[in-house]
Structures are given as structure tokens and as C-alpha cells.
Scaffold this active site. Sequence first.
Site, PDB file in Angstrom:
ATOM      1  N   ARG A  22     -44.209   3.555 -23.778  1.00 59.16           N
ATOM      2  CA  ARG A  22     -45.581   4.591 -23.913  1.00 59.16           C
ATOM      3  C   ARG A  22     -45.906   4.886 -25.482  1.00 59.16           C
ATOM      4  O   ARG A  22     -46.065   5.850 -25.664  1.00 59.16           O
ATOM      5  CB  ARG A  22     -45.164   6.001 -23.251  1.00 59.16           C
ATOM      6  CG  ARG A  22     -46.506   6.866 -22.562  1.00 59.16           C
ATOM      7  CD  ARG A  22     -46.177   7.771 -22.007  1.00 59.16           C
ATOM      8  NE  ARG A  22     -47.314   8.522 -21.602  1.00 59.16           N
ATOM      9  CZ  ARG A  22     -47.885   9.960 -22.031  1.00 59.16           C
ATOM     10  NH1 ARG A  22     -47.210  10.436 -22.964  1.00 59.16           N
ATOM     11  NH2 ARG A  22     -48.936  10.245 -21.556  1.00 59.16           N
ATOM     12  N   CYS A  69     -40.344  18.672 -16.641  1.00 55.45           N
ATOM     13  CA  CYS A  69     -41.106  17.408 -16.343  1.00 55.45           C
ATOM     14  C   CYS A  69     -40.695  16.305 -17.270  1.00 55.45           C
ATOM     15  O   CYS A  69     -40.197  16.353 -18.499  1.00 55.45           O
ATOM     16  CB  CYS A  69     -42.479  17.601 -16.555  1.00 55.45           C
ATOM     17  SG  CYS A  69     -43.671  16.361 -16.382  1.00 55.45           S
ATOM     18  N   ASP A 114     -45.883  12.696 -10.924  1.00 56.73           N
ATOM     19  CA  ASP A 114     -47.166  12.664 -11.253  1.00 56.73           C
ATOM     20  C   ASP A 114     -47.954  12.216 -10.298  1.00 56.73           C
ATOM     21  O   ASP A 114     -49.309  12.256 -10.425  1.00 56.73           O
ATOM     22  CB  ASP A 114     -47.233  11.536 -12.486  1.00 56.73           C
ATOM     23  CG  ASP A 114     -46.659  12.184 -13.763  1.00 56.73           C
ATOM     24  OD1 ASP A 114     -46.589  13.410 -13.850  1.00 56.73           O
ATOM     25  OD2 ASP A 114     -46.447  11.120 -14.534  1.00 56.73           O
ATOM     26  N   ASP A 174     -42.190  18.204 -21.222  1.00 55.28           N
ATOM     27  CA  ASP A 174     -42.206  16.892 -20.900  1.00 55.28           C
ATOM     28  C   ASP A 174     -41.310  15.831 -21.505  1.00 55.28           C
ATOM     29  O   ASP A 174     -40.768  16.199 -22.569  1.00 55.28           O
ATOM     30  CB  ASP A 174     -43.872  16.374 -20.675  1.00 55.28           C
ATOM     31  CG  ASP A 174     -44.034  15.237 -19.719  1.00 55.28           C
ATOM     32  OD1 ASP A 174     -42.920  14.724 -19.110  1.00 55.28           O
ATOM     33  OD2 ASP A 174     -45.133  14.770 -19.398  1.00 55.28           O
ATOM     34  N   MET A 175     -40.889  14.781 -20.831  1.00 57.04           N
ATOM     35  CA  MET A 175     -40.075  13.590 -21.618  1.00 57.04           C
ATOM     36  C   MET A 175     -40.561  12.498 -20.831  1.00 57.04           C
ATOM     37  O   MET A 175     -40.235  12.122 -19.609  1.00 57.04           O
ATOM     38  CB  MET A 175     -38.680  14.013 -21.175  1.00 57.04           C
ATOM     39  CG  MET A 175     -38.097  12.946 -21.731  1.00 57.04           C
ATOM     40  SD  MET A 175     -36.144  12.989 -21.451  1.00 57.04           S
ATOM     41  CE  MET A 175     -35.339  11.863 -22.376  1.00 57.04           C
ATOM     42  N   ASN A 176     -41.362  11.765 -21.518  1.00 58.03           N
ATOM     43  CA  ASN A 176     -41.989  10.631 -20.926  1.00 58.03           C
ATOM     44  C   ASN A 176     -41.314   9.053 -21.246  1.00 58.03           C
ATOM     45  O   ASN A 176     -42.095   7.889 -21.055  1.00 58.03           O
ATOM     46  CB  ASN A 176     -43.454  10.431 -21.379  1.00 58.03           C
ATOM     47  CG  ASN A 176     -44.410  11.404 -20.442  1.00 58.03           C
ATOM     48  OD1 ASN A 176     -44.234  11.358 -19.365  1.00 58.03           O
ATOM     49  ND2 ASN A 176     -45.200  12.121 -21.089  1.00 58.03           N
ATOM     50  N   LYS A 194     -44.883  23.833 -20.549  1.00 56.36           N
ATOM     51  CA  LYS A 194     -44.695  22.490 -19.783  1.00 56.36           C
ATOM     52  C   LYS A 194     -44.135  21.668 -20.586  1.00 56.36           C
ATOM     53  O   LYS A 194     -44.528  20.943 -21.436  1.00 56.36           O
ATOM     54  CB  LYS A 194     -45.944  21.782 -19.277  1.00 56.36           C
ATOM     55  CG  LYS A 194     -45.531  20.960 -18.082  1.00 56.36           C
ATOM     56  CD  LYS A 194     -46.835  20.256 -17.616  1.00 56.36           C
ATOM     57  CE  LYS A 194     -46.795  18.996 -17.007  1.00 56.36           C
ATOM     58  NZ  LYS A 194     -46.431  19.210 -15.645  1.00 56.36           N
ATOM     59  N   ASP A 222       0.924  -1.314  -0.097  1.00 55.55           N
ATOM     60  CA  ASP A 222      -0.004  -0.024  -0.017  1.00 55.55           C
ATOM     61  C   ASP A 222       0.965   1.312   0.089  1.00 55.55           C
ATOM     62  O   ASP A 222       0.982   1.980   0.919  1.00 55.55           O
ATOM     63  CB  ASP A 222      -1.027   0.032   1.248  1.00 55.55           C
ATOM     64  CG  ASP A 222      -1.839  -1.174   1.152  1.00 55.55           C
ATOM     65  OD1 ASP A 222      -2.883  -1.152   0.264  1.00 55.55           O
ATOM     66  OD2 ASP A 222      -2.082  -2.010   2.057  1.00 55.55           O
TER      67      ASP A 222
END
Length: 702
Positions: A415, A497, A519, A450-452, A448, A58
Site C-alpha cells: 500500500r 482496525c 472493509d 488502523d494498520m494497513n 479509529k 512408546d
Amino acid sequence: MTIKFWEKSNLFELRTKNTSYLFGVNESGTLQHIYWGAPVQAEECAGLLRARAHSSFDMAVDRETEEYGGRGGAGYSEPGLQVIFADGVRDLRLVYSGYELEGDRKLTIRLADEHYALKVEVSYTVVSDHDVIERQVKVTNGEEQPVRVEQIMSALWSVGELPDYRLTHVTGRWAGEYQLRSNLLTEGKKVLESRRGFTGPHANPWFAVDDGSARETSGSVWFGALAWSGNWKLVLERTTFGKLRIAGGIHDFDGSFLLAPGASYETPVFVGGFTTGGFGEMSRILHRYERNEVIPATKLRKVLYNSWEATEFDVTVQGQLALAERAAKLGVERFVVDDGWFGQRHSDRAGLGDWYVNPEKFPNGLSELIDEVKGLGMEFGLWVEPESVNPDSDLYRKHPDWTYHFPTRVGTQLRNQYLLNLGKPEVKAFVLDFMTELLSTYDISFIKWDMNRTVTEPGETSGPGQDKSVWIRHVENLYEIWAELRRRFPNVEFETCAGGGGRIDLGILRYADQAWISDNTDARDRLSIQEGFSYAYSPSVMMCWVTESPNGFNGRSLPLSYRFHSAMMGGLGIGANIGKWSPEEMEEAGKFVELYKEIRHVVQEGELYRLQSLRDSHVSATQYVSADGGEAVAFAFLQSHHFGNSLTMLRLQGLDPEAAYEVSGAAPEGTGVFHGSNLMNIGLPISWRGDYASVLIRLKRV
């Protein structure tokens, strides 16, 4: 003086209002960390700057406290930088080559490889008033051949020797984000990460470390947050020699890239801080820093209504107008149309990517609704999801090559949609152009965004040899789009979001005015989500909605007062189908909206104190105090009665102990005039009536 170089001892001192940060150059030319914590006399620490070895097995114990270094030699800790040179050498030996000061806030340390023309700049920006330090790294390739960067961390933070190391962080999933966890760290590595293409709901790039004894109001806490909205990694490594180092930056997962000759790459910012005031003061430090140094918004969040839960995809101009009229009667200031207004968007199976106003739903165009909304005294907002596309869309049929995909694989649909490759210049231009046209054509005050879905099949159709990984290019182009939209439309406010709270960090918050954190709109579930969120992020960006009872997520029935009180702890929104509310509910809701407008400056701009948590008791309570200490608001929530106990003594914080405060809004025995010292030491009596009860308490100095 916030930054000083002690030339005689090769020691650098960074000082904020309440902390000291020390590192220096040891005899081997290595940057070595010395100290981070409460203020100390720097000169007296110079003797700590020396190489250490334990045995021939070490040799480089001091590498465990290296301020910044690369993979190479006898160092086996998580590296700050890992590269492969054109000749195949994977060894990096960085030595100190000088420093540069810019005013009294920024220090840049120059490092260079012993043999190759690779230079590294490690920068520190001292934000003294907020007791934090911003760190960043820039690497420049001076070689005549490309260098492959395998890993590059924004910073390596070292925490002094403690008897124990306890990590506090958040975890979660969709509809259950920001759940607090605390774990003692044993020897080895604890990794917090996202490999999904965005910040993610399962973890967040924020950490807090203490010795296991810190509480909400006391104890030493070291903390940090990374400003990056893509794949990220935090590695907390406790060694057998009692050291703890936190490496953080862009994830190396599938993330290597070639750095061309003469090219440079600069990492995201990694912010770190220290306090002796416990987790509560840690949060207030971060909140103040975010409000003053990060978040672009200077205005109070407006009360909004979002029509999603009322109509979902069944959007028509007549239905939206009816909701807008009801929203205006409540005192709403911003009316937002969510998904379903564009293309052939009648479900989540089609239309995404076709950003034109649906002529059947809006036969006279979108301006008809906007004009009516404005005539009712409200601003108009719109939902978009620019990064995704349905296979059943004109955009996909025209440009199937614009999505992330591998040519020999069938793409994964999440989705019912694919993700656009935002790293492609033509895709970036498409998103910027259609958003510019939308905001130029219509009087829109709010977006708004979003990215789902997460990133899957991150292939490239343009061939190998990209200068940056596909993951990095997506995020950097996203930032550039948002920055340009904010420049072109300075009066438009933006909300981040991502399937709820999937993209919230100090990176996106440099462009977003507010954030949708989940959500899940159940008011009881939201208490724990909002509490975890508040550990790292300011309530000034936290949007909360009042929705239906029973709630669609879990069937729980809660009083309208409870739902409003829960949603008034950040930016207030309403998402219920108000077309079905009774006259009595409309009247009650209108009074809550009016009350919120009176107190929102305290909630959004004040100092937050977590008084009680549902994790520890059957009561949750949070208090906000104005900057001058003259006003305060507290929200208290009862989970359920225990053994008939209907009285809670709520001890407040952050008040002037010498001042008297007029208290209103509590149960009768909790109203009147009280001295600050009594409110903080003895407490305020709160009587409860029924399970899932809530109380809003207002205080004004008299």
C-alpha cells in the site's frame, strides 16, 4: 470453593459454576492432566493419576496428557517450552516444586528444571461465573548465563478421549474475514497461525472442539481464545492413542529470544472453557466474559458516520461540514473524518507519518470543523494509522532507520508504505507524543486506529542479542501506548482496525472499545462475516456500516431496509455518501437510526442466539434477548425465494416460556401477543416479499 488441592492424592481441582478441571502430580513429578468437562467428584478420579507406557518404543504415553512441560527426554508432542542453555543443552526436564494459592481464584504451579536454575510458573485464574479458566506461564532464568527461549506456549489444553474430534475455526482474507470451517481431526497436527505480525484476517486465535455431534443448541464443546495481537500459533495434535491436546501461544516463527540472568518473561493469557449447551452457549459464555472481564467499554456504542466512502482522500472543511449537517439530520451521534486530513495526504502514496493538519484542506485548523460538529450535537472522531509511513513523507526522509528493514535489502512496499519499528524506544515515544498532542489540542472523542500492512523485513539496526524478539516488542509497545493513551484520555474511545478485521483478539480488546471487522460493507456478505465473528466475539464491539447500493465491492443492489437491518446487528455506523441521498432515503434512514437507539441496549448487552444460518438455508436469523428476558430483537434475512415458498416459521430462543410477549415489526400475521412457549416451539410466521428481503422483530414481555 473454586480451587482445591487434594493433598493425599496430589490432585488439583479447579471448579467453575458448571465445569470441573483436574490435573495432578504423578509419581515421576510430572504435571498430568486428568479431566476437563461437566462437574465430577474429584476424589474418585485420583486413580487416573499415573504414568502410562505402551511399549519400549512408546514409553511416555502420559506425556501426551502433560499439563505443561518442555522439550526433552522421550516426549515428542508439541512442547510448552523449548530452550537452549548457555552450554548448548537443548533438553528441558521440568518437575513439580510446589504451588501457591491467591484467594479462591488463582492457582500458580511451580516447576523447575532438574539441573539448571530455570523456573517456570504455570498460573490458572478461575472465572467461575463465566465458566472459563485463564492460563498463563512465566519463565525465570536463574542461571548466570542467558538462556535462549525457542518456544513458549501460554497453555497446553487436553480434551478427553472422544470417538472423533471436530475442529471449528474461522478463516478468510481481506474483505472476506471470519468464514466458518469445521474439520474432523485425524492423527497428526492441525496448525492455525499468523506469521504476519498481527492477528491476521486469514485465521483467528480461537478454537472450538467437539465430537462431531454438537449443534447450535446442544452438545459438549471445548473452546479457547488467545489474548495476543502479534504472531500466534495454535497446534491441535491428535495422537494415535486417542488423545487431543491444544497448544497455543506466541508463534516460534522467527521468534526466539534471549532471557538474561535474573530476567523473567510472561506469556499472553490463553482462555479456555467447556459447555454442554452447544455452540450457541459457547458464544454466550465468551460474550459475557468479554463484556465483563475484557472489554474496557461500559457505554453503549454510539451511532457514527464515517466520511471515507463519501470523499476518500478529497477531504476539505467545506465538504466535511456538508456531510456533518446531513449526518446530524439522521440522528448520528459521532462524526468521524477518515484518511486524508493530515500532511500532504492526497492519495495513499504520500503523507503518511506527517501528523499535522493539512493547512490547505483546513485553513482555520481542525477546530473549525470540530466546533461545528459539536454544535450540531455530535461528537468528533478521527482516523489515524500511527504504525506506518510513506516513503514520500517528511518523517521517512528524516528517519528512514525507523522502519523495519534489512540493510542489504530493498524494503517491500505494501500500500505504498513501510511499517515503523515500534519496538524502538524512540519510535514508541514518537507515536505516544504525537497522539498525546493531537488529543490534547483538539476535542476528539473517538480514534479509529488502523494498520494497513503486514510486517516485512523485520530486521534490527541495533545489533543482535535483543532480550525479546522484534515481533514481541512491537505488540507489547503497542499495548503500552494504548494503555497510556487510555490513562491520559479516559473519555476517548478507541476502535481497532487492520485493513478490516486483521487485529481482533482478546489482547487488543483489553484496550479497544470496538472493532472494525471487515472493509467489506456489502450487507449480504456481512451476514456471514458477522456470523463467524459472533462465534468468538461479542456483538457489543462489532461495528457495521450502511453503505451504497449498488455496493462498490460487488455491485450488489440491496434495499435500504436490508442494509440497515444488517448493520443494526452490532454497533451501527453509516458510511454512504449521504450527500447524494434523496429526501425519501434520508427520512427512511432517520427512522432506522431512531429505532436502533431504542433497541441497541438489547443488541449490545443482551444474549445472542443464532436461529438460522445462510450456510444451511436460504434464511439467516439472529436474535438478541435482554438480560432479564423482558425484551428481545430478532433480525431475519431472505437470500432468495425457493420454489415459491414465501413463509418462514421462525423459532425463537431464550424467552420465558411462561410469559406472553407483544410482537411487532414482523409481517401482519407475525404480530400480536404470543406466549414464549409457542414462539420457541411452534415459531413465528414471517412472510417475505421479494428476494433479499429482511425483517426486524421486536418482542416485549406483557
